[in-house]
Scaffold this motif. Structure first.
Motif, PDB file in Angstrom:
ATOM      1  N   MET A 364       1.033  -1.037   0.154  1.00 38.47           N
ATOM      2  CA  MET A 364      -0.247   0.188  -0.413  1.00 38.47           C
ATOM      3  C   MET A 364       1.221   0.798  -0.473  1.00 38.47           C
ATOM      4  O   MET A 364       1.784   1.279   0.597  1.00 38.47           O
ATOM      5  N   VAL A 365       0.041   1.923  -0.391  1.00 35.89           N
ATOM      6  CA  VAL A 365       0.423   3.758  -0.580  1.00 35.89           C
ATOM      7  C   VAL A 365      -0.562   4.131  -0.120  1.00 35.89           C
ATOM      8  O   VAL A 365      -0.866   5.211   0.189  1.00 35.89           O
ATOM      9  N   PHE A 366       0.840   5.525   1.266  1.00 30.09           N
ATOM     10  CA  PHE A 366      -0.105   6.054   1.961  1.00 30.09           C
ATOM     11  C   PHE A 366       0.359   7.671   1.545  1.00 30.09           C
ATOM     12  O   PHE A 366       1.718   7.713   0.653  1.00 30.09           O
ATOM     13  N   ASN A 412      -5.461  15.474  -3.973  1.00 31.31           N
ATOM     14  CA  ASN A 412      -5.010  14.343  -5.057  1.00 31.31           C
ATOM     15  C   ASN A 412      -6.012  13.633  -5.006  1.00 31.31           C
ATOM     16  O   ASN A 412      -7.165  12.874  -3.884  1.00 31.31           O
ATOM     17  N   PRO A 413      -6.510  13.368  -6.523  1.00 29.51           N
ATOM     18  CA  PRO A 413      -7.943  12.453  -6.871  1.00 29.51           C
ATOM     19  C   PRO A 413      -7.302  10.678  -6.185  1.00 29.51           C
ATOM     20  O   PRO A 413      -8.793   9.956  -5.783  1.00 29.51           O
ATOM     21  N   LEU A 414      -5.976  10.425  -5.980  1.00 34.95           N
ATOM     22  CA  LEU A 414      -6.134   9.043  -4.855  1.00 34.95           C
ATOM     23  C   LEU A 414      -6.511   8.778  -3.282  1.00 34.95           C
ATOM     24  O   LEU A 414      -6.262   8.257  -3.010  1.00 34.95           O
ATOM     25  N   GLY A 415      -6.473  10.190  -3.386  1.00 39.22           N
ATOM     26  CA  GLY A 415      -7.388   9.689  -1.567  1.00 39.22           C
ATOM     27  C   GLY A 415      -6.352  10.173  -1.176  1.00 39.22           C
ATOM     28  O   GLY A 415      -4.839  10.104  -1.212  1.00 39.22           O
ATOM     29  N   LYS A 416      -5.690   8.897   0.017  1.00 38.17           N
ATOM     30  CA  LYS A 416      -4.892   9.143   1.120  1.00 38.17           C
ATOM     31  C   LYS A 416      -4.336   7.707   0.912  1.00 38.17           C
ATOM     32  O   LYS A 416      -3.395   7.439   2.202  1.00 38.17           O
ATOM     33  N   VAL A 417      -4.543   6.643   0.481  1.00 34.99           N
ATOM     34  CA  VAL A 417      -4.058   5.383   0.240  1.00 34.99           C
ATOM     35  C   VAL A 417      -4.892   5.086  -1.154  1.00 34.99           C
ATOM     36  O   VAL A 417      -5.770   5.014  -1.748  1.00 34.99           O
ATOM     37  N   GLU A 483       4.779  10.808   0.231  1.00 33.49           N
ATOM     38  CA  GLU A 483       4.717   9.457   0.316  1.00 33.49           C
ATOM     39  C   GLU A 483       5.356   8.132   0.483  1.00 33.49           C
ATOM     40  O   GLU A 483       6.897   8.436   1.409  1.00 33.49           O
ATOM     41  N   ILE A 484       4.475   7.471   1.829  1.00 35.67           N
ATOM     42  CA  ILE A 484       4.902   6.408   1.961  1.00 35.67           C
ATOM     43  C   ILE A 484       4.689   4.798   1.935  1.00 35.67           C
ATOM     44  O   ILE A 484       3.685   4.780   1.900  1.00 35.67           O
ATOM     45  N   THR A 485       6.091   4.020   1.918  1.00 31.88           N
ATOM     46  CA  THR A 485       4.960   2.625   0.691  1.00 31.88           C
ATOM     47  C   THR A 485       4.889   1.338   1.632  1.00 31.88           C
ATOM     48  O   THR A 485       5.919   1.754   3.039  1.00 31.88           O
TER      49      THR A 485
END
Length: 532
Positions: A364-366, A412-417, A483-485
């Motif tokens: 997942m990417v936060f 950001n259209p991807l939201g938070k995760v 960005e955190i993976t």
């Protein structure tokens, strides 16, 4: 004398029970009663690949089964499957009955040499078949039944219509061995069939009964009234009440023409089952939905039963998994057989259809960047820049080595995760800042990815038992501008499915709009003369 009388009574009861069981097994078999008893063969039946080759030459419509026949007898050391010490084994009668009841399985198919098979089980024949022919005809009938009921249409056709979820690996020989040991599994077999299939089969019986009783009357709309609300009175409301009572959304039809609380509950249930927002207002489009003929609903059930045949039942036995049903715009996160999360989603529009396939979420990417596809840059952003040179800055975007991306944040259209499962279509799950849009009834306007309303809740659930990612760390990662993976310790299966009819655990069926118009394409194959 007393012992003789008792023996006579026991013999009579035995005959009565035997007849009742036999009649129950065959009552729907084209009114044919299984009465003929095949005599035991004096010599063992010999089967070989050469005998099978001669058999399919004699019965050319069965040539497609030659390889499977060879494999079936190879696995059984070329010994007879269907003959026992007293003639045909009882399982042959059961299989014959089920093959003649294929309509109950949502199929319209008939075995190529049905008359020959009938002659094995009835006295309505003047010419007996050779034992070898009887043996191999029954094996071919088994393969016909197993292919139609458990496997479905050919694999290449399944892929052609865009279904890329891995299909079940069905061994006809293994399945037969299982059925011979447990004949009851011929009626229900959760080891070989996706359980949803049997739920749809039960509802198919209900809808066929409604059809036999005349279906439902057409609801006549008042053209001067655009919507109906609680408290209104009209003949249309009375007709709606009758329609909802027929399908079980109402327990009974009170014959009232007034829109009362009882009807409100029925309307809400109808809307819930058919993908509408759960409010009491009845619109013209919803009345049109109620007016769809019963035969259309039956066809929809049959088409979705076919889709179930392709699915490996092991798929839903994973410790945890995600399934997205595209037509219902719903995502389900299941752990240990229990649905822990249900969320509304957006799916791809008709020009960007979400692909039907399976994958595994690796990480997942936060606070993700959105790497904007070149097609969107060319068709949308380039035009916007021509009109406004500050468009990128105003929308928190940046250009890196010729690629445009949007920074993490509320726009950001991807939201938070986002949830990544590598695939050739570059599809993934992600959040969205546009929460209000998830309340829309039509939600097919993404570019192919799945926008998840409860994406944050999903992330918390996936990492629930991961001590390295406590709630505070997850929240901080979501809210940060960096960005955190997060790599998952175990891959999480995710399946993109397409079901326009689905039955809940309580037995209630829901119907959803065929947004990609796939039902008719599948029905054309399923109900064609070539397939049947």
């Amino acid at each position: 004398m007393k012992q003789l009388y008792i023996s006579f009574i026991l013999l009579s009861l035995s005959f009565s029970n035997s007849y009742a069981y036999q009649n129950k097994t065959t009552k729907a078999v084209d009114k044919i009663v299984v009465t003929k008893k095949t005599q035991p063969t004096k010599t063992p039946i010999k089967i070989s690949n050469a005998i099978i080759a001669n058999f399919v030459n004699k019965y050319p419509n069965l040539k497609t089964y030659r390889s499977d026949l060879n494999n079936l007898y190879l696995k059984r050391n070329y010994k007879s499957i269907w003959f026992g010490g007293k003639g045909l084994i009882e399982f042959a009668n059961l299989l014959y009955a089920k093959t003649n009841e294929l309509e109950q399985e949502g199929l319209q198919s008939k075995f190529a040499y049905k008359n020959k098979i009938n002659s094995i089980f009835t006295e309505k024949t003047t010419k007996n078949l050779a034992s070898v022919d009887t043996e191999l005809l029954l094996s071919a009938m088994y393969l016909f039944y197993a292919q139609k009921v458990y496997k479905g249409i050919e694999s290449d056709k399944i892929k052609e219509i865009g279904w890329l979820i891995p299909q079940k690996n069905l061994s006809y020989a293994t399945l037969l061995s299982y059925l011979l040991v447990d004949p009851k599994a011929l009626d229900k077999n959760d080891t070989a069939q996706f359980n949803q299939y049997y739920k749809l089969r039960e509802v198919l019986k209900k809808y066929r009964k409604i059809e036999q009783n005349g279906g439902w009357n057409k609801i006549v709309r008042d053209t001067l009234v655009f919507e109906l609300k609680p408290g209104d009175s009209s003949q249309t409301i009375g007709q709606i009440r009758q329609r909802l009572a027929t399908t079980g959304d109402l327990h009974s039809d009170s014959k009232s023409n007034r829109y009362d609380q009882e009807l409100i509950d029925g309307v809400i249930n109808f809307k819930k089952r058919n993908g509408y927002n759960e409010d009491p207002v009845i619109t013209f489009s919803q009345i049109s939905r109620m007016n769809i003929p019963i035969e259309n609903y039956i066809k929809t059930i049959m088409v979705n039963m076919e889709r179930c045949r392709w699915i490996d039942p092991e798929m839903t036995k994973a410790a945890q998994y995600i399934i997205v049903n595209i037509p219902s715009y719903k995502l389900f996160f299941v752990r240990n057989g229990k649905t822990e999360l249900e969320s509304n989603v957006f799916v791809g529009g008709t020009m960007n259809e979400t692909v039907i396939f399976s994958g595994n979420i690796n990480y997942m990417v936060f606070s993700p960047y959105w790497n904007i596809p070149t097609s969107i840059v060319q068709s949308e952003i380039k035009t916007a820049l021509e009109q406004n040179k500050n468009y990128l800055v105003e929308n928190e975007m940046e250009s890196i080595k010729g690629r445009v991306r949007q920074k993490p944040g509320p726009k950001n259209p991807l939201g938070k995760v986002k949830f990544i499962f590598p695939n050739s279509n570059d599809i993934y799950l992600h959040g969205s800042p546009s929460k209000s849009l998830f309340q829309s009834e039509y939600r097919a306007y993404s570019h192919g990815c799945i926008n998840v309303n409860k994406s944050e809740e999903l992330a918390y659930l996936i990492l629930k038992d991961n001590t390295e990612w406590p709630v505070e760390r997850i929240k901080s990662a979501m809210e940060g501008g960096k960005e955190i993976t997060c790599m998952l310790k175990e891959k999480l299966p995710v399946h993109m499915g397409y079901f326009t009819a689905w039955v809940s655990d309580s037995g209630e069926i829901s119907f959803f709009n065929d947004i990609y118009e796939r039902d008719d394409r599948l029905a054309e194959i399923l109900f064609s003369e070539d397939y049947n």
